[in-house]
Design a protein around this motif. Structure first.
Motif, PDB file in Angstrom:
ATOM      1  N   LYS A   1      22.793  12.486 151.708  1.00  0.00           N
ATOM      2  CA  LYS A   1      21.771  13.517 151.510  1.00  0.00           C
ATOM      3  C   LYS A   1      20.556  13.336 152.418  1.00  0.00           C
ATOM      4  CE  LYS A   1      18.745  11.777 147.833  1.00  0.00           C
ATOM      5  NZ  LYS A   1      18.201  12.054 146.489  1.00  0.00           N
ATOM      6  N   HIS A   2      20.400  12.163 153.019  1.00  0.00           N
ATOM      7  CA  HIS A   2      19.264  11.925 153.901  1.00  0.00           C
ATOM      8  C   HIS A   2      19.613  12.128 155.380  1.00  0.00           C
ATOM      9  CE1 HIS A   2      17.958   9.559 150.268  1.00  0.00           C
ATOM     10  NE2 HIS A   2      16.897  10.286 150.506  1.00  0.00           N
ATOM     11  N   LEU A   3      20.835  12.610 155.660  1.00  0.00           N
ATOM     12  CA  LEU A   3      21.223  12.889 157.040  1.00  0.00           C
ATOM     13  C   LEU A   3      20.661  14.239 157.481  1.00  0.00           C
ATOM     14  CD1 LEU A   3      24.955  11.696 156.919  1.00  0.00           C
ATOM     15  CD2 LEU A   3      22.909  10.389 157.596  1.00  0.00           C
TER      16      LEU A   3
ATOM     17  N   ARG B   1      24.795  17.062 156.426  1.00  0.00           N
ATOM     18  CA  ARG B   1      24.879  16.520 155.068  1.00  0.00           C
ATOM     19  C   ARG B   1      25.625  17.475 154.134  1.00  0.00           C
ATOM     20  NH1 ARG B   1      18.307  17.096 154.663  1.00  0.00           N
ATOM     21  NH2 ARG B   1      18.236  19.352 154.307  1.00  0.00           N
ATOM     22  N   GLU B   2      25.354  18.788 154.228  1.00  0.00           N
ATOM     23  CA  GLU B   2      26.006  19.762 153.376  1.00  0.00           C
ATOM     24  C   GLU B   2      27.512  19.806 153.647  1.00  0.00           C
ATOM     25  OE1 GLU B   2      21.734  21.128 153.881  1.00  0.00           O
ATOM     26  OE2 GLU B   2      23.315  20.298 155.160  1.00  0.00           O
ATOM     27  N   ALA B   3      27.892  19.752 154.917  1.00  0.00           N
ATOM     28  CA  ALA B   3      29.306  19.830 155.286  1.00  0.00           C
ATOM     29  C   ALA B   3      30.082  18.628 154.747  1.00  0.00           C
ATOM     30  CB  ALA B   3      29.442  19.920 156.806  1.00  0.00           C
TER      31      ALA B   3
ATOM     32  N   GLU C   1      22.879   6.626 159.308  1.00  0.00           N
ATOM     33  CA  GLU C   1      23.884   6.538 158.244  1.00  0.00           C
ATOM     34  C   GLU C   1      24.314   5.101 157.978  1.00  0.00           C
ATOM     35  OE1 GLU C   1      28.210   8.544 157.059  1.00  0.00           O
ATOM     36  OE2 GLU C   1      27.097   9.239 158.820  1.00  0.00           O
ATOM     37  N   ASP C   2      24.489   4.299 159.039  1.00  0.00           N
ATOM     38  CA  ASP C   2      24.892   2.907 158.846  1.00  0.00           C
ATOM     39  C   ASP C   2      23.827   2.121 158.091  1.00  0.00           C
ATOM     40  OD1 ASP C   2      27.300   3.300 160.156  1.00  0.00           O
ATOM     41  OD2 ASP C   2      26.500   2.719 162.117  1.00  0.00           O
TER      42      ASP C   2
ATOM     43  N   CYS D   1      21.033  -3.158 159.378  1.00  0.00           N
ATOM     44  CA  CYS D   1      20.995  -1.992 160.268  1.00  0.00           C
ATOM     45  C   CYS D   1      19.672  -1.241 160.177  1.00  0.00           C
ATOM     46  CB  CYS D   1      22.151  -1.046 159.949  1.00  0.00           C
ATOM     47  SG  CYS D   1      23.787  -1.774 160.132  1.00  0.00           S
ATOM     48  N   TYR D   2      18.720  -1.808 159.476  1.00  0.00           N
ATOM     49  CA  TYR D   2      17.436  -1.147 159.233  1.00  0.00           C
ATOM     50  C   TYR D   2      16.366  -1.812 160.101  1.00  0.00           C
ATOM     51  CZ  TYR D   2      14.246   1.590 156.251  1.00  0.00           C
ATOM     52  OH  TYR D   2      13.355   2.501 155.768  1.00  0.00           O
ATOM     53  N   PRO D   3      15.409  -1.033 160.641  1.00  0.00           N
ATOM     54  CA  PRO D   3      14.430  -1.634 161.564  1.00  0.00           C
ATOM     55  C   PRO D   3      13.467  -2.619 160.906  1.00  0.00           C
ATOM     56  CG  PRO D   3      13.911   0.677 161.149  1.00  0.00           C
ATOM     57  CD  PRO D   3      15.250   0.424 160.546  1.00  0.00           C
ATOM     58  N   TYR D   4      13.298  -2.546 159.598  1.00  0.00           N
ATOM     59  CA  TYR D   4      12.424  -3.468 158.879  1.00  0.00           C
ATOM     60  C   TYR D   4      13.282  -4.331 157.955  1.00  0.00           C
ATOM     61  CZ  TYR D   4       9.309   0.376 160.208  1.00  0.00           C
ATOM     62  OH  TYR D   4       8.653   1.360 160.906  1.00  0.00           O
ATOM     63  N   PHE D   5      12.922  -5.596 157.826  1.00  0.00           N
ATOM     64  CA  PHE D   5      13.781  -6.477 157.025  1.00  0.00           C
ATOM     65  C   PHE D   5      13.017  -7.573 156.283  1.00  0.00           C
ATOM     66  CE2 PHE D   5      13.650  -7.906 161.405  1.00  0.00           C
ATOM     67  CZ  PHE D   5      13.284  -9.243 161.295  1.00  0.00           C
TER      68      PHE D   5
END
Length: 352
Positions: A175-177, A182-184, A101-102, A127-131
């Motif tokens: 929506k990608h969780l 994600r629905e909750a 999420e971050d 916060c992403y593994p590729y940069f």
């Protein structure tokens, strides 16, 4: 008849002016994307440009609204760069096997930064593994900012644009969780607002996922428009035209999303009959409200063009959806049915 004639003028501009200009813009971005050093980022950037071109093509209709050629060029640059950011970030969130999420929140700062001409930059990949993207995402943000800065009414529209942008980014992050979580989250945030419009929470969630309201406000910013005009545009596109847009998108993707375990808002309807009835509601509201806007011929073209564009996709030919497609096209009207045949032809020859 007068409104339909004006709609045809805008349609002609889109096909013969905007579409070639979109192809030129995307060709430039494909070249930049091909130079991205990190293989995974390069793969997702090129895939989003290749597979989601029609998003930019559809958005380009808003560049036809301005009477000024120079402002139409700036609108097109802003629309293509912002939509390309959207499609690229969607791929990074959906197709790289990462659920963070971050990371998604930090990535989507690029979307809101692009809409803030005088804003500061962020480290979108922190916060992403590729940069290592070779400056690709920053270049998209810069291009959009520069184009928007040239629109004389942008500051008057910016508040409404950012409101829609923050709703959009929230959906893209959530929506990608994981399924269930994600629905909750979406239901808790959106259900109170959905009740105001007499909608289900997932219908309002769909409306937050559309960029069309942002593009419509950008187009209005090419004129030194009023804040009242911005409010009317926003209330027409959110939730009605935007909801119609994204529900149609999800409607044709149901089988694909079911196989991939992806969130699909149309799956919450209890039956195809209920889905058809709700599409009729969105169409009626969208048409009624679009008819009351300045340039109603343009906005009605958008409303009637959406079913034509999405239902002409081969994915809509699933036997289980044919009756719903028929209901939607009947409600959309004869002009939409003619556009449907045009879209099928354009798909057949590879234009869209």
């Amino acid at each position: 008849m007068i409104l339909q004639t004006k709609s045809l003028v805008f349609l002609q501009r889109m096909l013969f002016q905007s579409f070639p200009a979109v192809e030129k813009e995307l060709s430039n971005w494909r070249h930049v994307a091909s130079l991205i050093p990190q293989p995974e980022l390069r793969k997702q950037a090129l895939a989003s440009l290749r597979e989601k071109k029609f998003h930019c093509q559809g958005g380009s209709v808003y560049a036809t609204l301005s009477p000024s050629k120079s402002l139409r060029r700036q609108l097109l640059k802003a629309i293509v760069s912002l939509q390309t950011i959207s499609d690229y970030l969607d791929n990074l969130s959906d197709r790289s096997g990462i659920v963070n999420e971050d990371a998604f929140r930090q990535l989507h700062l690029a979307f809101t930064d692009a809409l803030t001409p005088e804003g500061r930059d962020h480290d979108y990949y922190s916060c992403y593994p590729y940069f290592r993207d070779g400056g690709y995402l920053a270049a998209l943000v810069k291009t959009c900012r520069q184009a928007l800065a040239d629109l004389p009414g942008y500051k008057k529209m910016q508040g409404h644009i950012m409101e829609l942008a923050h709703l959009y980014c929230h959906l893209q992050i959530v929506k990608h969780l994981e399924e269930g979580k994600r629905e909750a989250i979406l239901k808790k945030r959106l259900e109170p607002l959905a009740q105001k419009y007499g909608l289900y929470w997932w219908e309002l969630a769909a409306a937050t996922g559309s960029t069309l309201g942002i593009f419509a406000l950008m187009a209005a910013a090419a004129d030194d428009g009023s804040k009242d005009g911005a409010a009317a545009l926003k209330e027409t596109y959110f939730p009605w035209i935007g909801g119609l847009h994204i529900l149609l998108d999800y409607f044709i993707d149901q089988q694909e999303d079911r196989r991939g375990g992806d969130l699909n808002f149309c799956s919450f309807y209890c039956s195809q009959d209920e889905a058809a009835a709700r599409f009729k509601l969105f169409l009626r509201q969208a048409k009624d409200k679009a008819a009351g806007l300045p340039e109603p011929g343009f906005h009605l073209l958008v409303v009637k063009g959406l079913p034509a564009l999405y239902l002409s996709d081969f994915k809509a030919r699933d036997p289980g959806y044919l009756s719903t497609c028929k209901v939607i096209l009947q409600e959309a009207g004869a002009f939409s049915q003619q556009l449907f045949l045009l879209c099928r032809f354009l798909r057949r020859i590879g234009v869209i």
